[in-house]
Design an enzyme around this catalytic site. Structure first.
Site, mmCIF file in Angstrom:
data_model
loop_
_atom_site.group_PDB
_atom_site.id
_atom_site.type_symbol
_atom_site.label_atom_id
_atom_site.label_comp_id
_atom_site.label_asym_id
_atom_site.label_seq_id
_atom_site.Cartn_x
_atom_site.Cartn_y
_atom_site.Cartn_z
ATOM 1 C CB ILE A 11 49.538 62.674 25.814
ATOM 2 C CG1 ILE A 11 50.902 63.370 25.910
ATOM 3 C CG2 ILE A 11 49.374 61.598 26.897
ATOM 4 C CD1 ILE A 11 51.064 64.244 27.141
ATOM 5 C CB VAL A 33 47.104 61.401 31.437
ATOM 6 C CG1 VAL A 33 47.765 61.995 32.671
ATOM 7 C CG2 VAL A 33 48.048 61.466 30.256
ATOM 8 C CG ASP A 34 50.014 57.581 36.344
ATOM 9 O OD1 ASP A 34 51.047 57.287 35.720
ATOM 10 O OD2 ASP A 34 49.880 57.367 37.562
#
Length: 167
Positions: A11, A33-34
């Site tokens: 992403i 993802v953070d």
């Protein structure tokens, strides 16, 4: 015409108007993802997040994308799954609804979502996918922006689940 896609990718590399970060309530960066988004966005992101001060579960806030190709980062805090009897489905639905609302308010035409709460927060992946896709479709039926939503899966398992639920 509204478009919903499912892709397998990172992403942080997507050139879209906004990516969504599966954040913690302190907006402090973390794992998954953070952490990847915080590392890729650069040193200005933690400062911007500190200035916001935090975000309750189910809510969303927006920052610039900084060093990312995405112009914006929408940070939303998914629920930790504890069996599904503590409003987890409603809180997860709110993550998608509030992220889409922030996107619309900021003229975001393309937005990319990770698989919120399905990592360390333990949400069952298929149930999470159903909630995510349902909320996004509902929002897109009632609003003209965003025009394109991309569900970005980092692994094969989530890619298969989201592709199956979407079709």
């Amino acid at each position: 015409m509204a478009i919903i896609d499912v892709i397998k990718d990172d992403i942080t590399r997507l050139d879209v108007d906004a990516i969504v970060n599966a954040a913690n309530s302190r907006l402090a960066g973390g794992g998954g993802v953070d952490g990847a988004i915080h590392r890729a966005a650069g040193p200005e992101l933690p400062v911007a997040c500190r200035d916001i001060g935090g975000c309750p579960t189910g809510e969303a806030v927006i920052t610039a994308g900084f060093l990312l190709p995405a112009k914006h980062i929408i940070h939303t805090v998914g629920p930790v799954y504890r069996g599904g009897h503590r409003n987890e489905p409603e809180l997860l639905a709110n993550c998608y609804r509030n992220s889409m609302l922030l996107a619309a308010q900021n003229n975001v035409s393309t937005i990319a979502f990770p698989n919120i709460s399905t990592g360390i927060y333990g949400y069952p992946k298929e149930e999470a996918a159903r909630i995510a896709i349902s909320e996004v479709k509902k929002f897109m039926d009632e609003n003209t922006t965003p025009q394109r939503v991309i569900f970005v899966c980092f692994d094969d398992e989530n890619y298969q689940i989201y592709s199956s639920v979407l079709s």
